[in-house]
Scaffold this motif. Structure first.
Motif, short mmCIF file in Angstrom:
data_model
loop_
_atom_site.label_atom_id
_atom_site.label_comp_id
_atom_site.label_asym_id
_atom_site.label_seq_id
_atom_site.Cartn_x
_atom_site.Cartn_y
_atom_site.Cartn_z
N UNK A 263 -5.21 -23.94 104.27
CA UNK A 263 -6.05 -25.14 104.37
C UNK A 263 -7.47 -24.75 104.78
N UNK A 264 -7.58 -23.89 105.78
CA UNK A 264 -8.90 -23.48 106.27
C UNK A 264 -9.69 -22.76 105.18
N UNK A 265 -9.02 -21.93 104.42
CA UNK A 265 -9.70 -21.22 103.32
C UNK A 265 -10.34 -22.19 102.34
N UNK A 266 -9.60 -23.23 101.97
CA UNK A 266 -10.17 -24.24 101.08
C UNK A 266 -11.30 -25.00 101.75
N UNK A 267 -11.12 -25.39 103.00
CA UNK A 267 -12.15 -26.17 103.70
C UNK A 267 -13.46 -25.40 103.84
N UNK A 268 -13.37 -24.16 104.29
CA UNK A 268 -14.59 -23.38 104.54
C UNK A 268 -15.28 -23.00 103.24
N UNK A 269 -14.52 -22.71 102.20
CA UNK A 269 -15.14 -22.42 100.90
C UNK A 269 -15.93 -23.63 100.40
N UNK A 270 -15.32 -24.81 100.51
CA UNK A 270 -16.02 -26.03 100.10
C UNK A 270 -17.25 -26.27 100.97
N UNK A 271 -17.12 -25.99 102.26
CA UNK A 271 -18.25 -26.17 103.19
C UNK A 271 -19.44 -25.32 102.77
N UNK A 272 -19.18 -24.07 102.44
CA UNK A 272 -20.27 -23.18 102.05
C UNK A 272 -20.93 -23.65 100.75
N UNK A 273 -20.13 -24.11 99.80
CA UNK A 273 -20.70 -24.66 98.56
C UNK A 273 -21.66 -25.81 98.86
N UNK A 274 -21.21 -26.72 99.71
CA UNK A 274 -22.05 -27.89 100.04
C UNK A 274 -23.31 -27.46 100.77
N UNK A 275 -23.19 -26.54 101.72
CA UNK A 275 -24.32 -26.15 102.56
C UNK A 275 -25.39 -25.38 101.80
N UNK A 276 -24.99 -24.69 100.72
CA UNK A 276 -26.00 -23.97 99.93
C UNK A 276 -26.41 -24.77 98.69
N UNK A 277 -25.94 -26.03 98.63
CA UNK A 277 -26.32 -26.94 97.55
C UNK A 277 -25.81 -26.52 96.17
N UNK A 278 -24.65 -25.86 96.13
CA UNK A 278 -24.04 -25.49 94.85
C UNK A 278 -23.15 -26.64 94.40
N UNK A 279 -23.77 -27.76 94.05
CA UNK A 279 -23.03 -28.99 93.79
C UNK A 279 -22.12 -28.91 92.57
N UNK A 280 -22.46 -28.09 91.60
CA UNK A 280 -21.66 -28.05 90.37
C UNK A 280 -20.30 -27.39 90.59
N UNK A 281 -20.15 -26.66 91.70
CA UNK A 281 -18.88 -26.00 91.95
C UNK A 281 -18.05 -26.67 93.04
N UNK A 282 -18.54 -27.79 93.59
CA UNK A 282 -17.76 -28.50 94.60
C UNK A 282 -16.49 -29.04 93.96
N UNK A 283 -15.36 -28.81 94.60
CA UNK A 283 -14.08 -29.22 94.04
C UNK A 283 -13.91 -30.73 94.13
N UNK A 284 -13.51 -31.35 93.05
CA UNK A 284 -13.32 -32.80 93.02
C UNK A 284 -11.86 -33.20 93.10
N UNK A 285 -10.95 -32.21 93.15
CA UNK A 285 -9.52 -32.51 93.16
C UNK A 285 -8.94 -32.48 94.57
N UNK A 286 -7.86 -33.22 94.75
CA UNK A 286 -7.05 -33.13 95.96
C UNK A 286 -6.11 -31.93 95.81
N UNK A 287 -6.10 -31.05 96.81
CA UNK A 287 -5.22 -29.88 96.79
C UNK A 287 -4.01 -30.15 97.68
#
Length: 338
Positions: free
Chosen positions: A196-220
């Motif tokens: 769970x943490x791996x998914x959360x932190x990866x998504x956090x980094x995407x958001x914080x560096x503004x890589x919006x096109x790679x933000x996951x839109x699915x429920x895992x």
């Protein structure tokens, strides 16, 4: 300018690079909960070079935490150190260049708003849906993205919530089943936490560096033990009339006083939390001494009465260990406090 030498392997990863690393150094992440999910997420983010971390948690370290909650030690258990204090002590040694704030308190609708308004991102590391609904409403009220996460047994789930774009937690739970069991009933294994943490932190980094096109839109949703992994498109679950995220004037129901929990049974603890009047810890120690040996530190006072242990925090909260009955816990609490 951040010294990026220590992050060399991370900056070699093209999607982050030196530009992304500088962005991370100027971002503030709020972690609500500092147990299994929170302590691991905090360590990952600190090592990644997030500029500022604020950790909020209401609890102190106990022996059963050590199986899955990173950053804590037997010494923290012995001294009944609040989790955020123990975590910050370790994180400051890991990365002295970042700012880390510790807040020992119960996260409620009344006290969370000021912290959320200052954050660029919220990570949910709580163990109950009452608090998650409060986070959901405040995140939408102040337009701050947040990342939901939960785990029990060998299973976990996580979803990234962007106000104004994705379904919110209220929308999601109307169409998606959640765990019916708790860690109190069936336990939890460390690898499920880390997934769970791996998914959360990866998504956090995407958001914080503004890589919006790679933000996951699915429920895992996954079950490590039974080898199940699902990625579910929930985009259609967004409700136009949702009271938390829909329409022009959402009502944010979880922020109203009547919907706030005043006493609750803590997950997996055989413990009841009571929110009451604030007392001086010194006065409490004197008052409790007639019941037996009192333990105290800068954050709490505890005493054992018969088969139950009462732990009083500086902010007016009390844990009554040894019962899952709110009525029994209140009876002892008022017997002691008056």
């Amino acid at each position: 300018m951040t010294d990026i030498t220590r992050y060399h392997r991370q900056t070699l990863f093209h999607p982050i690079g030196e530009v992304g690393q500088e962005k991370l150094a100027n971002k503030h992440v709020l972690l609500i909960g500092c147990g299994a999910l929170g302590s691991s997420a905090a360590e990952m983010l600190a090592r990644a070079g997030i500029g500022e971390l604020t950790l909020i948690d209401r609890d102190y370290v106990e022996l059963t935490n050590l199986q899955r909650q990173h950053l804590f030690t037997e010494e923290d258990v012995k001294n009944k150190i609040p989790k955020v204090i123990a975590a910050v002590n370790k994180l400051q040694v890991i990365n002295s260049e970042i700012t880390i704030n510790s807040v020992v308190m119960d996260a409620t609708a009344d006290n969370l708003a000021d912290y959320i308004k200052k954050a660029d991102l919220i990570i949910d590391a709580t163990d109950n849906f009452d608090t998650r609904f409060v986070i959901n409403d405040l995140a939408h009220k102040y337009r701050v993205p947040w990342i939901f996460g939960a785990c029990v047994g060998s299973s976990g789930m996580t979803f990234t919530i962007i106000p104004g774009q994705t379904p919110c937690l209220n929308c999601l739970l109307k169409v998606t089943p959640v765990f019916g069991a708790t860690c109190d009933a069936i336990g939890v294994i460390g690898p499920a936490v880390q997934m769970v943490v791996t998914h959360q932190v990866t998504e956090a980094i995407k958001i914080l560096i503004d890589d919006t096109k790679h933000i996951r839109s699915q429920l895992i949703i996954f079950d490590l033990w039974n080898n199940h992994y699902q990625s579910i498109d929930v985009s259609r679950s967004k409700q136009a009339n949702c009271t938390s995220c829909g329409g022009e004037l959402p009502t944010f129901p979880s922020l109203s006083y009547q919907n706030q929990t005043k006493s609750e049974v803590l997950c997996g603890r055989d413990t009841v939390q009571i929110r009451g009047k604030q007392y001086s810890l010194g006065d409490l120690a004197s008052m409790l001494s007639k019941y037996g040996e009192v333990q105290t530190n800068a954050f709490l006072v505890s005493v054992v009465i018969d088969s139950m242990r009462l732990v009083f925090f500086h902010d007016g909260r009390t844990f009554v260990h040894g019962t899952s009955s709110i009525e029994e816990a209140k009876k002892l609490y008022y017997q002691v406090i008056g």
